[in-house]
Design a protein around this motif. Structure first.
Motif, PDB file in Angstrom:
ATOM      1  N   UNK A  52       0.842  -1.192  -0.003  1.00 48.56           N
ATOM      2  CA  UNK A  52      -0.027   0.066   0.083  1.00 48.56           C
ATOM      3  C   UNK A  52       0.962   1.310  -0.068  1.00 48.56           C
ATOM      4  N   UNK A  53       0.273   2.044  -0.918  1.00 43.24           N
ATOM      5  CA  UNK A  53       1.137   3.260  -1.047  1.00 43.24           C
ATOM      6  C   UNK A  53       0.337   4.521  -0.517  1.00 43.24           C
ATOM      7  N   UNK A  54       0.898   5.260   0.322  1.00 45.80           N
ATOM      8  CA  UNK A  54       0.077   6.406   0.804  1.00 45.80           C
ATOM      9  C   UNK A  54       0.795   7.578   0.589  1.00 45.80           C
ATOM     10  N   UNK A  55       0.188   8.743  -0.199  1.00 50.53           N
ATOM     11  CA  UNK A  55       0.738   9.988  -0.307  1.00 50.53           C
ATOM     12  C   UNK A  55       0.025  10.930   0.514  1.00 50.53           C
ATOM     13  N   UNK A  56       0.829  11.431   1.618  1.00 54.43           N
ATOM     14  CA  UNK A  56       0.333  12.379   2.546  1.00 54.43           C
ATOM     15  C   UNK A  56       0.582  13.757   2.226  1.00 54.43           C
ATOM     16  N   UNK A  57       1.367  14.140   1.012  1.00 56.67           N
ATOM     17  CA  UNK A  57       1.653  15.252   0.543  1.00 56.67           C
ATOM     18  C   UNK A  57       0.528  16.118  -0.365  1.00 56.67           C
ATOM     19  N   UNK A  58       0.884  17.270  -0.701  1.00 52.36           N
ATOM     20  CA  UNK A  58      -0.021  17.814  -1.568  1.00 52.36           C
ATOM     21  C   UNK A  58       0.429  17.705  -3.106  1.00 52.36           C
ATOM     22  N   UNK A  59       1.341  16.941  -3.341  1.00 53.65           N
ATOM     23  CA  UNK A  59       1.931  16.801  -4.535  1.00 53.65           C
ATOM     24  C   UNK A  59       1.660  15.422  -5.159  1.00 53.65           C
ATOM     25  N   UNK A  60       1.487  15.145  -6.216  1.00 55.35           N
ATOM     26  CA  UNK A  60       1.330  13.809  -6.659  1.00 55.35           C
ATOM     27  C   UNK A  60       2.415  13.113  -6.757  1.00 55.35           C
ATOM     28  N   UNK A  61       2.454  11.956  -6.367  1.00 56.33           N
ATOM     29  CA  UNK A  61       3.712  11.006  -6.408  1.00 56.33           C
ATOM     30  C   UNK A  61       3.807  10.030  -7.868  1.00 56.33           C
ATOM     31  N   UNK A  62       4.813  10.338  -8.594  1.00 57.02           N
ATOM     32  CA  UNK A  62       4.897   9.751  -9.761  1.00 57.02           C
ATOM     33  C   UNK A  62       5.904   8.366  -9.568  1.00 57.02           C
ATOM     34  N   UNK A  63       5.434   7.198  -9.679  1.00 57.95           N
ATOM     35  CA  UNK A  63       6.259   6.111  -9.240  1.00 57.95           C
ATOM     36  C   UNK A  63       7.232   5.848 -10.264  1.00 57.95           C
ATOM     37  N   UNK A  64       8.495   5.840 -10.243  1.00 58.01           N
ATOM     38  CA  UNK A  64       9.504   5.581 -10.996  1.00 58.01           C
ATOM     39  C   UNK A  64       9.640   4.132 -11.192  1.00 58.01           C
ATOM     40  N   UNK A  65      10.136   3.569  -9.926  1.00 56.38           N
ATOM     41  CA  UNK A  65      10.201   1.936  -9.553  1.00 56.38           C
ATOM     42  C   UNK A  65       9.730   1.487  -8.176  1.00 56.38           C
ATOM     43  N   UNK A  66       9.477   0.403  -8.084  1.00 59.02           N
ATOM     44  CA  UNK A  66       9.372  -0.388  -6.878  1.00 59.02           C
ATOM     45  C   UNK A  66      10.157  -1.617  -7.209  1.00 59.02           C
ATOM     46  N   UNK A  67      11.305  -1.811  -6.212  1.00 53.32           N
ATOM     47  CA  UNK A  67      12.005  -2.982  -6.740  1.00 53.32           C
ATOM     48  C   UNK A  67      12.149  -3.794  -5.375  1.00 53.32           C
ATOM     49  N   UNK A  68      12.155  -5.020  -5.296  1.00 53.81           N
ATOM     50  CA  UNK A  68      12.061  -6.043  -4.147  1.00 53.81           C
ATOM     51  C   UNK A  68      13.704  -6.775  -4.050  1.00 53.81           C
ATOM     52  N   UNK A  69      14.507  -6.632  -3.155  1.00 55.44           N
ATOM     53  CA  UNK A  69      15.566  -7.439  -3.112  1.00 55.44           C
ATOM     54  C   UNK A  69      15.530  -8.293  -2.024  1.00 55.44           C
ATOM     55  N   UNK A  70      16.430  -9.450  -2.151  1.00 54.75           N
ATOM     56  CA  UNK A  70      16.788 -10.289  -0.845  1.00 54.75           C
ATOM     57  C   UNK A  70      17.967  -9.934  -0.418  1.00 54.75           C
ATOM     58  N   UNK A  71      18.293  -9.303   0.583  1.00 51.52           N
ATOM     59  CA  UNK A  71      19.712  -8.984   1.167  1.00 51.52           C
ATOM     60  C   UNK A  71      20.144  -9.891   2.104  1.00 51.52           C
ATOM     61  N   UNK A  72      21.375 -10.181   2.033  1.00 47.62           N
ATOM     62  CA  UNK A  72      21.882 -11.156   3.066  1.00 47.62           C
ATOM     63  C   UNK A  72      23.180 -10.609   3.548  1.00 47.62           C
ATOM     64  N   UNK A  73      23.402 -10.830   4.889  1.00 49.44           N
ATOM     65  CA  UNK A  73      24.653 -10.245   5.713  1.00 49.44           C
ATOM     66  C   UNK A  73      24.224  -8.892   6.468  1.00 49.44           C
ATOM     67  N   UNK A  74      25.487  -8.323   6.814  1.00 48.50           N
ATOM     68  CA  UNK A  74      25.252  -7.144   7.272  1.00 48.50           C
ATOM     69  C   UNK A  74      25.843  -5.819   6.494  1.00 48.50           C
ATOM     70  N   UNK A  75      25.157  -4.773   6.460  1.00 45.63           N
ATOM     71  CA  UNK A  75      25.437  -3.744   5.728  1.00 45.63           C
ATOM     72  C   UNK A  75      26.729  -3.010   6.490  1.00 45.63           C
ATOM     73  N   UNK A  76      26.975  -3.207   7.487  1.00 44.38           N
ATOM     74  CA  UNK A  76      28.131  -2.768   8.327  1.00 44.38           C
ATOM     75  C   UNK A  76      29.234  -3.331   7.958  1.00 44.38           C
ATOM     76  N   UNK A  77      29.145  -4.597   7.675  1.00 47.27           N
ATOM     77  CA  UNK A  77      30.521  -5.525   7.370  1.00 47.27           C
ATOM     78  C   UNK A  77      30.422  -5.685   5.851  1.00 47.27           C
ATOM     79  N   UNK A  78      30.538  -4.585   5.063  1.00 48.60           N
ATOM     80  CA  UNK A  78      30.411  -4.611   3.562  1.00 48.60           C
ATOM     81  C   UNK A  78      30.919  -5.919   2.870  1.00 48.60           C
ATOM     82  N   UNK A  79      31.878  -6.497   3.355  1.00 46.84           N
ATOM     83  CA  UNK A  79      32.320  -7.724   2.501  1.00 46.84           C
ATOM     84  C   UNK A  79      31.519  -8.888   2.504  1.00 46.84           C
ATOM     85  N   UNK A  80      30.749  -9.061   3.305  1.00 45.87           N
ATOM     86  CA  UNK A  80      29.905  -9.983   3.563  1.00 45.87           C
ATOM     87  C   UNK A  80      28.244  -9.834   2.974  1.00 45.87           C
TER      88      UNK A  80
END
Length: 144
Positions: A52-80
């Motif tokens: 569900x996308x909710x736009x509470x602003x006064x400006x229309x939101x034009x969707x460029x993309x919606x992407x779904x990723x599976x992420x694995x590991x820790x962002x802090x330890x970039x190597x993994x």
């Protein structure tokens, strides 16, 4: 004809899940924009994710993309850290625009997957010709 039959099947299931979604599993707000995962359903070899996308602003939101990723590991330890894009096999009622002060529901159908120990789902939306972008992270396995 099997492609048309499959498309009809995915369309019908998407409509059912859109109508019977249980409530917000996870949501994130930023700059008067709110992205929610309303339902996730395993069905045969697919995972149906109702957003569900909710736009509470006064400006229309034009969707460029919606992407779904599976992420694995820790962002802090970039190597993994690893992030894999999950391409939808079918999308349903994806709006080009979410009107000012408006709300829209949509469905992404992804190939079946399971979340491992250190894995999470990452959803990213971005505005076309604008600066608004939002990321949502899901670790929960609350699937029906």
């Amino acid at each position: 004809d099997s492609i048309a039959t499959r498309t009809r099947f995915l369309e019908n299931r998407s409509e059912v899940f859109l109508q019977t979604s249980r409530g917000k599993i996870k949501s994130r707000k930023k700059k008067k924009l709110k992205l929610s995962v309303v339902d996730m359903v395993y069905d045969k070899n697919n995972v149906f994710i109702v957003f569900e996308l909710e736009n509470r602003s006064r400006i229309d939101f034009q969707l460029d993309f919606l992407k779904v990723y599976l992420s694995q590991g820790s962002r802090r330890k970039n190597a993994s850290f690893q992030k894999l894009l999950k391409k939808p096999v079918f999308t349903y009622q994806v709006p080009e625009v979410v009107e000012a002060r408006g709300k829209r529901k949509l469905v992404y159908v992804l190939p079946k997957f399971t979340l491992g120990e250190n894995e999470q789902i990452e959803v990213e939306i971005r505005e076309d010709n604008g600066s608004r972008r939002l990321q949502l992270f899901l670790k929960e396995r609350r699937l029906r």
